[in-house]
Design a protein around this motif. Structure first.
Motif, PDB file in Angstrom:
ATOM      1  N   ASP A  92      -5.363   1.472  -1.511  1.00 50.52           N
ATOM      2  CA  ASP A  92      -6.430   1.432  -0.499  1.00 50.52           C
ATOM      3  C   ASP A  92      -6.890  -0.002  -0.262  1.00 50.52           C
ATOM      4  OD1 ASP A  92      -6.427   4.197  -0.301  1.00 50.52           O
ATOM      5  OD2 ASP A  92      -8.150   4.487  -1.620  1.00 50.52           O
ATOM      6  N   ASP A 127      -5.581   8.493   3.342  1.00 51.29           N
ATOM      7  CA  ASP A 127      -5.005   7.333   4.034  1.00 51.29           C
ATOM      8  C   ASP A 127      -5.047   7.528   5.548  1.00 51.29           C
ATOM      9  OD1 ASP A 127      -4.384   6.112   1.627  1.00 51.29           O
ATOM     10  OD2 ASP A 127      -2.279   6.735   1.634  1.00 51.29           O
ATOM     11  N   ALA A 128      -4.705   8.744   5.974  1.00 48.76           N
ATOM     12  CA  ALA A 128      -4.635   9.029   7.408  1.00 48.76           C
ATOM     13  C   ALA A 128      -6.005   8.898   8.067  1.00 48.76           C
ATOM     14  CB  ALA A 128      -4.068  10.431   7.633  1.00 48.76           C
ATOM     15  N   VAL A 178      -2.098  16.367  -5.371  1.00 51.04           N
ATOM     16  CA  VAL A 178      -2.605  14.993  -5.345  1.00 51.04           C
ATOM     17  C   VAL A 178      -1.964  14.194  -4.215  1.00 51.04           C
ATOM     18  CG1 VAL A 178      -2.580  12.804  -6.628  1.00 51.04           C
ATOM     19  CG2 VAL A 178      -3.274  14.910  -7.780  1.00 51.04           C
ATOM     20  N   GLY A 179      -0.648  14.306  -4.069  1.00 42.27           N
ATOM     21  CA  GLY A 179       0.057  13.526  -3.052  1.00 42.27           C
ATOM     22  C   GLY A 179      -0.463  13.798  -1.653  1.00 42.27           C
ATOM     23  N   ILE A 237      -3.929  12.289  -1.204  1.00 44.99           N
ATOM     24  CA  ILE A 237      -3.877  10.826  -1.033  1.00 44.99           C
ATOM     25  C   ILE A 237      -3.536  10.512   0.421  1.00 44.99           C
ATOM     26  CG2 ILE A 237      -2.618   8.710  -1.602  1.00 44.99           C
ATOM     27  CD1 ILE A 237      -2.087   9.830  -4.382  1.00 44.99           C
ATOM     28  N   LEU A 238      -2.497  11.179   0.917  1.00 43.69           N
ATOM     29  CA  LEU A 238      -2.000  10.886   2.258  1.00 43.69           C
ATOM     30  C   LEU A 238      -3.037  11.246   3.329  1.00 43.69           C
ATOM     31  CD1 LEU A 238       0.597   9.696   3.390  1.00 43.69           C
ATOM     32  CD2 LEU A 238       1.438  12.023   3.737  1.00 43.69           C
ATOM     33  N   TRP A 249       0.859  -1.195   0.000  1.00 43.38           N
ATOM     34  CA  TRP A 249       0.000   0.000   0.000  1.00 43.38           C
ATOM     35  C   TRP A 249       0.898   1.249   0.000  1.00 43.38           C
ATOM     36  CZ3 TRP A 249       0.485   2.559   4.883  1.00 43.38           C
ATOM     37  CH2 TRP A 249      -0.093   3.822   4.912  1.00 43.38           C
ATOM     38  N   LEU A 306      -4.452  -2.002   1.846  1.00 45.83           N
ATOM     39  CA  LEU A 306      -4.503  -1.575   3.240  1.00 45.83           C
ATOM     40  C   LEU A 306      -5.735  -2.153   3.937  1.00 45.83           C
ATOM     41  CD1 LEU A 306      -3.497   0.183   5.579  1.00 45.83           C
ATOM     42  CD2 LEU A 306      -4.654   2.142   4.548  1.00 45.83           C
ATOM     43  N   VAL A 345      -0.204  16.668   7.477  1.00 43.69           N
ATOM     44  CA  VAL A 345      -1.343  15.855   7.069  1.00 43.69           C
ATOM     45  C   VAL A 345      -2.630  16.416   7.687  1.00 43.69           C
ATOM     46  CG1 VAL A 345      -2.307  13.516   7.094  1.00 43.69           C
ATOM     47  CG2 VAL A 345       0.159  13.839   6.865  1.00 43.69           C
ATOM     48  N   ILE A 397       2.375   6.963   7.798  1.00 47.29           N
ATOM     49  CA  ILE A 397       1.742   8.163   7.242  1.00 47.29           C
ATOM     50  C   ILE A 397       2.416   9.417   7.801  1.00 47.29           C
ATOM     51  CG2 ILE A 397      -0.405   9.504   7.243  1.00 47.29           C
ATOM     52  CD1 ILE A 397      -1.883   6.752   7.132  1.00 47.29           C
ATOM     53  N   TRP A 419     -12.407   9.700   3.880  1.00 48.02           N
ATOM     54  CA  TRP A 419     -11.334   9.031   3.124  1.00 48.02           C
ATOM     55  C   TRP A 419     -11.822   8.796   1.694  1.00 48.02           C
ATOM     56  CZ3 TRP A 419     -12.897   3.847   1.976  1.00 48.02           C
ATOM     57  CH2 TRP A 419     -12.058   3.199   1.071  1.00 48.02           C
ATOM     58  N   GLY A 457      -5.638   7.167 -10.503  1.00 47.97           N
ATOM     59  CA  GLY A 457      -6.840   6.731  -9.778  1.00 47.97           C
ATOM     60  C   GLY A 457      -6.808   5.248  -9.463  1.00 47.97           C
ATOM     61  N   ILE A 459      -9.999  12.841  -6.370  1.00 46.99           N
ATOM     62  CA  ILE A 459      -8.811  12.750  -7.235  1.00 46.99           C
ATOM     63  C   ILE A 459      -9.129  11.875  -8.447  1.00 46.99           C
ATOM     64  CG2 ILE A 459      -6.386  12.043  -7.398  1.00 46.99           C
ATOM     65  CD1 ILE A 459      -6.258  12.265  -4.307  1.00 46.99           C
ATOM     66  N   MET A 460      -9.680  10.691  -8.165  1.00 42.65           N
ATOM     67  CA  MET A 460      -9.945   9.717  -9.249  1.00 42.65           C
ATOM     68  C   MET A 460     -10.914  10.280 -10.274  1.00 42.65           C
ATOM     69  SD  MET A 460     -10.366   6.173  -7.115  1.00 42.65           S
ATOM     70  CE  MET A 460      -9.612   6.131  -5.492  1.00 42.65           C
ATOM     71  N   LEU A 485       7.491  14.550   2.780  1.00 43.54           N
ATOM     72  CA  LEU A 485       7.009  15.514   1.779  1.00 43.54           C
ATOM     73  C   LEU A 485       7.268  16.948   2.254  1.00 43.54           C
ATOM     74  CD1 LEU A 485       3.558  13.906   0.755  1.00 43.54           C
ATOM     75  CD2 LEU A 485       5.686  13.865  -0.556  1.00 43.54           C
ATOM     76  N   HIS A 501     -10.221  10.579  -1.791  1.00 45.04           N
ATOM     77  CA  HIS A 501      -9.627   9.788  -2.871  1.00 45.04           C
ATOM     78  C   HIS A 501     -10.494   9.812  -4.136  1.00 45.04           C
ATOM     79  CE1 HIS A 501      -6.546   7.272  -0.352  1.00 45.04           C
ATOM     80  NE2 HIS A 501      -6.394   8.564  -0.231  1.00 45.04           N
ATOM     81  N   MET A 533       3.033   9.878  -5.122  1.00 41.53           N
ATOM     82  CA  MET A 533       3.423  11.131  -4.449  1.00 41.53           C
ATOM     83  C   MET A 533       4.801  11.598  -4.873  1.00 41.53           C
ATOM     84  SD  MET A 533       2.109  10.450  -0.559  1.00 41.53           S
ATOM     85  CE  MET A 533       0.838   9.222  -0.342  1.00 41.53           C
ATOM     86  N   ILE A 555      -4.245   4.533  -6.730  1.00 42.40           N
ATOM     87  CA  ILE A 555      -4.726   4.938  -5.403  1.00 42.40           C
ATOM     88  C   ILE A 555      -5.640   3.842  -4.856  1.00 42.40           C
ATOM     89  CG2 ILE A 555      -6.208   6.549  -4.139  1.00 42.40           C
ATOM     90  CD1 ILE A 555      -5.377   8.755  -6.062  1.00 42.40           C
TER      91      ILE A 555
END
Lengths: 334, 334
Positions: free
Chosen positions: A119, B119-120, B111-112, B115-116, A85, A122, B27, A152, B85, A112, B92-93, A159, B89, A93, A115
């Motif tokens: 997911d 995820d978080a 985007v990065g 995504i993060l 994941w 995970l 984040v 994360i 979440w 997409g 973006i998609m 980043l 996501h 990223m 991503i």
């Protein structure tokens, strides 16, 4: 290669392949490609899906709790899914276009789809643990969840650091602890946790994994400058070329020595770096003590890992194999 | 607005805000923006973070198990995090640039980072449940995990359907079941599950939520064609403009009637759709029976939801509030 790694490939690879059958075909296709089970068209391939280090550690963790390695397979699959994941999402990223000598999933299937595949891995990792025997399944899920949260945090800081010029060595070490060591600590303990081993055993194994993880990151960062291309798959001095804030580089930058200042000037210059600049930069990392610091720190972390291991009562062969893997992944090949 | 929704905003909003403090600042900033707690600079704002429907359902689910709504807050926070979440996501998609009248997170932070942040929120949702009382925390985590898996399946199929012209109505209903109804079913039952309610109660609540979720999606799809812009925040006939394979449209396309064939020709034409084309397309959905089918199906799902509710023994006021929310979110405002 240590024998635990080969065993992990034989046991965990098929279990991974069986688990992703649960995913809906569109998502499974991307996961199967990323994991090396299929090519971009969905045809089965025999390409290797990474080094299987974390699965090997998870199986050893189950053996440390006195069970056969087969009992650790679910935990090993869960850890490896979480690792993948993070690779799927990090590649997007970081804009990385190649992994394991193949185009990254997002370049093949789109951002997409990559991503979503991340997911899915995970979620599947947690699902596999939560549907296994209670209450150990929940303990293992919590162990994995804590590692995911730290991954994360580490990626978020990574980043953020890219935009800063004043990152300290302590911050970088914390980041490596989150981004690399936390999942290694989880891999080394989750097999035992999942089998209901006593907390002291799980803690000792996690401590071993955390230290090995840091030693591994330090070694990887050294390889990123001095590693032989045939070992790393990357050109020599790759991390200097990409101006990455790796540990030996930040150690040199924060040395307070004139060589550190010269290195900073070189790496923050807006001009492209020539081959001559890169050679000079690598010399400056050495002269400012960055290389020596990283080597010493890797040695210290490896020693701390073995000290953690010495405190717990585990079978002799398991201890030997854990040590062998630690040495294998911190070997300096240049 | 049903009273349960207002209560959910008061109870769950602050708990969400408190939970994201655990995230690392880089984040957290993105999550706080997306949830409407902060602007793009990180300054606190009072913008509303969505409709709080799922939290309201989760609190009612706890009350259905005979506890005060406060006991359902953790489960409500977990469900709302998973919902967000998926929004982070999916935006973006789907390339969506606006949500809740604000630029989407990925357009603001990249985007990065988006995504993060997604995820978080997913990881935090599981962590909150897993660290709560055992074994109920693990049961709730498993309930949520199953919903996450179905959301991913639904989104995967949604992306796949965009590339296909032969999607059947049954496939679309399955997709709505995965993408919308599964998390509603989870919201309606997770509060009870998290408090250790008997399986029959949890199943009845989940059944109610699954049917309400489908009725909600059918209504949303009707609003996507005939909804008043002041209600939907989108121009009228938006789903026809974007040639979305929504349920009334697919019902019309698969009617076997000449109007369905004309609609297909219109929507698959390479030319841009004029306003006149859109008016004609909406008329064709009606003429081919797509609108009537969707209205009937929404009514049937709402009836099935109430039948599920009738089978379980819950406090009268909770039953009334669940029914009120179901009616509120399936109201046809055009």
């Amino acid at each position: 290669m240590p024998e635990g790694v080969a065993l992990a490939r034989d046991l965990v690879g098929p279990a991974m392949e069986a688990a992703i059958v649960r995913l809906t075909p569109e998502v499974r296709k991307v996961a199967a490609y990323h994991l090396g089970f299929a090519d971009a068209m969905g045809n089965p391939t025999r390409s290797r899906s990474g080094k299987a280090l974390r699965p090997a550690l998870a199986l050893l963790s189950a053996r440390a709790a006195g069970t056969p390695p087969e009992r650790g397979v679910t935990a090993a699959v869960a850890v490896e899914m979480v690792h993948n994941w993070s690779l799927l999402h990090d590649d997007i990223m970081d804009g990385d276009t190649e992994r394991r000598h193949r185009p990254t999933a997002w370049t093949v299937f789109g951002v997409g789809a990559a991503i979503l595949a991340g997911d899915a891995l995970l979620a599947l990792a947690q699902e596999l643990l939560l549907e296994s025997e209670a209450p150990q399944g929940a303990w293992a899920a919590r162990c994995l969840s804590a590692a995911v949260t730290r991954l994360i945090t580490g990626q978020g800081n990574d980043l953020a650091f890219e935009k800063r010029d004043d990152v300290t060595l302590a911050e970088c070490l914390d980041m490596a602890g989150d981004k690399t060591a936390a999942l290694m600590a989880c891999a080394c303990s989750i097999g035992a946790v999942h089998l209901g081993a006593p907390p002291a055993l799980a803690m000792g194994l996690a401590g071993f994994g955390a230290h090995v993880g840091l030693a591994f990151q330090l070694t990887d960062d050294l390889l990123g400058i001095w590693g032989a291309p045939e070992v790393t798959g990357k050109p020599v001095r790759a991390d200097l070329r990409s101006r990455k804030k790796s540990l030996p580089i930040v150690a040199a930058l924060s040395s307070g020595l004139p060589e550190g200042a010269e290195l900073r000037a070189l790496l923050t210059s807006p001009d492209p770096l020539t081959e001559q600049d890169l050679v000079r930069a690598a010399d400056l990392v050495v002269a400012a003590g960055g290389r020596q610091w990283a080597e010493n720190e890797a040695d210290a972390q490896l020693a701390a890992a073995n000290a953690s291991l010495a405190e717990i009562d585990i079978p002799t062969d398991v201890r030997a194999e854990l040590t062998a893997i630690a040495e294998f992944i911190t070997a300096r090949q240049w």
